[in-house]
Design a protein around this motif. Structure first.
Motif, PDB file in Angstrom:
ATOM      1  N   PRO A  62       0.843  -1.192   0.000  1.00  0.00           N
ATOM      2  CA  PRO A  62       0.000   0.000   0.000  1.00  0.00           C
ATOM      3  C   PRO A  62       0.876   1.240   0.000  1.00  0.00           C
ATOM      4  O   PRO A  62       2.008   1.215   0.466  1.00  0.00           O
ATOM      5  N   LEU A  63       0.343   2.339  -0.506  1.00  0.00           N
ATOM      6  CA  LEU A  63       1.115   3.566  -0.655  1.00  0.00           C
ATOM      7  C   LEU A  63       1.680   4.041   0.675  1.00  0.00           C
ATOM      8  O   LEU A  63       2.791   4.543   0.741  1.00  0.00           O
ATOM      9  N   GLU A  64       0.941   3.843   1.772  1.00  0.00           N
ATOM     10  CA  GLU A  64       1.421   4.301   3.081  1.00  0.00           C
ATOM     11  C   GLU A  64       2.685   3.554   3.499  1.00  0.00           C
ATOM     12  O   GLU A  64       3.548   4.095   4.142  1.00  0.00           O
ATOM     13  N   ALA A  65       2.790   2.266   3.139  1.00  0.00           N
ATOM     14  CA  ALA A  65       3.927   1.458   3.575  1.00  0.00           C
ATOM     15  C   ALA A  65       5.070   1.466   2.572  1.00  0.00           C
ATOM     16  O   ALA A  65       6.120   0.937   2.847  1.00  0.00           O
ATOM     17  N   ALA A  66       4.866   2.035   1.407  1.00  0.00           N
ATOM     18  CA  ALA A  66       5.903   2.023   0.380  1.00  0.00           C
ATOM     19  C   ALA A  66       7.031   2.973   0.750  1.00  0.00           C
ATOM     20  O   ALA A  66       6.818   4.021   1.341  1.00  0.00           O
ATOM     21  N   THR A  67       8.222   2.572   0.381  1.00  0.00           N
ATOM     22  CA  THR A  67       9.377   3.437   0.598  1.00  0.00           C
ATOM     23  C   THR A  67       9.641   4.219  -0.669  1.00  0.00           C
ATOM     24  O   THR A  67       9.039   3.965  -1.708  1.00  0.00           O
ATOM     25  N   MET A  68      10.584   5.133  -0.595  1.00  0.00           N
ATOM     26  CA  MET A  68      10.867   5.991  -1.728  1.00  0.00           C
ATOM     27  C   MET A  68      11.287   5.185  -2.956  1.00  0.00           C
ATOM     28  O   MET A  68      10.943   5.523  -4.064  1.00  0.00           O
ATOM     29  N   SER A  69      12.025   4.098  -2.761  1.00  0.00           N
ATOM     30  CA  SER A  69      12.497   3.312  -3.887  1.00  0.00           C
ATOM     31  C   SER A  69      11.394   2.436  -4.478  1.00  0.00           C
ATOM     32  O   SER A  69      11.526   1.956  -5.587  1.00  0.00           O
ATOM     33  N   ASP A  70      10.316   2.197  -3.734  1.00  0.00           N
ATOM     34  CA  ASP A  70       9.265   1.316  -4.210  1.00  0.00           C
ATOM     35  C   ASP A  70       8.270   2.013  -5.127  1.00  0.00           C
ATOM     36  O   ASP A  70       7.760   1.403  -6.046  1.00  0.00           O
ATOM     37  N   LYS A  71       7.957   3.257  -4.865  1.00  0.00           N
ATOM     38  CA  LYS A  71       6.834   3.895  -5.550  1.00  0.00           C
ATOM     39  C   LYS A  71       7.131   5.352  -5.842  1.00  0.00           C
ATOM     40  O   LYS A  71       7.740   6.038  -5.038  1.00  0.00           O
ATOM     41  N   THR A  72       6.701   5.811  -6.985  1.00  0.00           N
ATOM     42  CA  THR A  72       6.761   7.213  -7.351  1.00  0.00           C
ATOM     43  C   THR A  72       5.341   7.641  -7.698  1.00  0.00           C
ATOM     44  O   THR A  72       4.664   6.965  -8.472  1.00  0.00           O
ATOM     45  N   LEU A  73       4.896   8.738  -7.133  1.00  0.00           N
ATOM     46  CA  LEU A  73       3.567   9.258  -7.418  1.00  0.00           C
ATOM     47  C   LEU A  73       3.617   9.990  -8.751  1.00  0.00           C
ATOM     48  O   LEU A  73       4.415  10.900  -8.934  1.00  0.00           O
ATOM     49  N   THR A  74       2.786   9.579  -9.693  1.00  0.00           N
ATOM     50  CA  THR A  74       2.788  10.145 -11.039  1.00  0.00           C
ATOM     51  C   THR A  74       1.486  10.899 -11.317  1.00  0.00           C
ATOM     52  O   THR A  74       0.544  10.836 -10.522  1.00  0.00           O
ATOM     53  N   ARG A  75       1.449  11.587 -12.449  1.00  0.00           N
ATOM     54  CA  ARG A  75       0.223  12.264 -12.880  1.00  0.00           C
ATOM     55  C   ARG A  75      -0.927  11.264 -12.984  1.00  0.00           C
ATOM     56  O   ARG A  75      -2.054  11.564 -12.627  1.00  0.00           O
ATOM     57  N   MET A  76      -0.607  10.091 -13.504  1.00  0.00           N
ATOM     58  CA  MET A  76      -1.638   9.071 -13.664  1.00  0.00           C
ATOM     59  C   MET A  76      -2.191   8.641 -12.308  1.00  0.00           C
ATOM     60  O   MET A  76      -3.407   8.436 -12.166  1.00  0.00           O
ATOM     61  N   ASP A  77      -1.324   8.523 -11.300  1.00  0.00           N
ATOM     62  CA  ASP A  77      -1.783   8.178  -9.956  1.00  0.00           C
ATOM     63  C   ASP A  77      -2.689   9.272  -9.394  1.00  0.00           C
ATOM     64  O   ASP A  77      -3.702   8.984  -8.762  1.00  0.00           O
ATOM     65  N   LEU A  78      -2.317  10.519  -9.622  1.00  0.00           N
ATOM     66  CA  LEU A  78      -3.141  11.634  -9.145  1.00  0.00           C
ATOM     67  C   LEU A  78      -4.504  11.644  -9.822  1.00  0.00           C
ATOM     68  O   LEU A  78      -5.531  11.817  -9.166  1.00  0.00           O
ATOM     69  N   SER A  79      -4.530  11.448 -11.144  1.00  0.00           N
ATOM     70  CA  SER A  79      -5.814  11.461 -11.839  1.00  0.00           C
ATOM     71  C   SER A  79      -6.665  10.266 -11.439  1.00  0.00           C
ATOM     72  O   SER A  79      -7.887  10.367 -11.344  1.00  0.00           O
ATOM     73  N   GLU A  80      -6.032   9.126 -11.153  1.00  0.00           N
ATOM     74  CA  GLU A  80      -6.781   7.955 -10.681  1.00  0.00           C
ATOM     75  C   GLU A  80      -7.385   8.230  -9.301  1.00  0.00           C
ATOM     76  O   GLU A  80      -8.516   7.831  -9.020  1.00  0.00           O
ATOM     77  N   ALA A  81      -6.645   8.933  -8.434  1.00  0.00           N
ATOM     78  CA  ALA A  81      -7.172   9.285  -7.112  1.00  0.00           C
ATOM     79  C   ALA A  81      -8.350  10.238  -7.240  1.00  0.00           C
ATOM     80  O   ALA A  81      -9.347  10.099  -6.531  1.00  0.00           O
ATOM     81  N   VAL A  82      -8.254  11.216  -8.147  1.00  0.00           N
ATOM     82  CA  VAL A  82      -9.378  12.141  -8.375  1.00  0.00           C
ATOM     83  C   VAL A  82     -10.575  11.363  -8.897  1.00  0.00           C
ATOM     84  O   VAL A  82     -11.710  11.590  -8.469  1.00  0.00           O
ATOM     85  N   PHE A  83     -10.329  10.423  -9.796  1.00  0.00           N
ATOM     86  CA  PHE A  83     -11.406   9.586 -10.343  1.00  0.00           C
ATOM     87  C   PHE A  83     -12.130   8.837  -9.227  1.00  0.00           C
ATOM     88  O   PHE A  83     -13.359   8.817  -9.173  1.00  0.00           O
ATOM     89  N   ARG A  84     -11.361   8.211  -8.314  1.00  0.00           N
ATOM     90  CA  ARG A  84     -11.967   7.433  -7.232  1.00  0.00           C
ATOM     91  C   ARG A  84     -12.632   8.312  -6.186  1.00  0.00           C
ATOM     92  O   ARG A  84     -13.710   7.999  -5.707  1.00  0.00           O
ATOM     93  N   GLU A  85     -11.987   9.401  -5.783  1.00  0.00           N
ATOM     94  CA  GLU A  85     -12.473  10.226  -4.676  1.00  0.00           C
ATOM     95  C   GLU A  85     -13.596  11.171  -5.087  1.00  0.00           C
ATOM     96  O   GLU A  85     -14.560  11.347  -4.350  1.00  0.00           O
ATOM     97  N   VAL A  86     -13.461  11.815  -6.245  1.00  0.00           N
ATOM     98  CA  VAL A  86     -14.421  12.848  -6.648  1.00  0.00           C
ATOM     99  C   VAL A  86     -15.551  12.266  -7.484  1.00  0.00           C
ATOM    100  O   VAL A  86     -16.688  12.720  -7.397  1.00  0.00           O
ATOM    101  N   GLY A  87     -15.229  11.268  -8.289  1.00  0.00           N
ATOM    102  CA  GLY A  87     -16.276  10.656  -9.101  1.00  0.00           C
ATOM    103  C   GLY A  87     -16.342  11.185 -10.513  1.00  0.00           C
ATOM    104  O   GLY A  87     -17.278  10.876 -11.234  1.00  0.00           O
TER     105      GLY A  87
END
Length: 167
Positions: A62-87
């Motif tokens: 999960p994103l909370e447990a990921a370290t810096m080397s495991d995950k990078t937050l991208t534009r696509m991740d942000l738009s996916e979060a907006v899709f899920r949260e805002v609808g």
């Protein structure tokens, strides 16, 4: 057990043209199919292999447990979060994220600060010309004036990151 994790099933039919220990038999060529040369080149060879089951898929942390080397937050991740949260639809979410980033970068190009409450402040600094030194040769080199982007995190962001290091 052979290389690559495959165990061969032995049979007592005709051997391969170039037999090896444990090599399964080659079928006799039919008049329609030309004979192939070399060890174990007959069709259906994979049917004679018994494979070990593949290793189970390791799901990402999960994103909370990921370290810096495991995950990078991208534009696509942000738009996916907006899709899920805002609808909004995925296209509208991507356009919204792109629009916000475009407004931020335009303001920075104009030399304005971008302050996001409880996150931090992006600003542009004008650096004057100066004399630098090549660390390898010790030679003095002029450094041209330039603009650099800086980010100063808010106190809340600093606290949140520090608490993330504790857990």
């Amino acid at each position: 057990m052979g290389r690559g994790g495959a165990a061969l099933v032995s049979a007592s039919a005709s051997p391969c043209p170039n037999p090896r220990p444990g090599c399964p038999p080659s079928p006799q060529p039919s008049p329609k199919t030309p004979a192939k040369s070399g060890p174990c080149t007959a069709r259906g060879r994979s049917a004679r292999l018994t494979r070990n089951p593949p290793a189970p898929y390791a799901w990402p942390q999960p994103l909370e447990a990921a370290t810096m080397s495991d995950k990078t937050l991208t534009r696509m991740d942000l738009s996916e979060a907006v899709f899920r949260e805002v609808g909004l639809s995925r296209n509208e979410s991507a356009e919204l994220v792109e629009s916000v980033l475009q407004h931020m970068s335009d303001a920075l190009v104009r030399g304005e600060q971008v302050k996001i409450s409880s996150f931090g402040t992006f600003s542009v600094r004008d650096k004057a010309a100066r004399i630098g030194r090549n660390p390898k040769t010790g030679e003095e080199v002029p450094i041209q004036p330039r603009r650099v982007l800086t980010f100063r995190p808010s106190h809340l962001m600093k606290e949140r990151v520090a608490e993330g290091n504790k857990s």
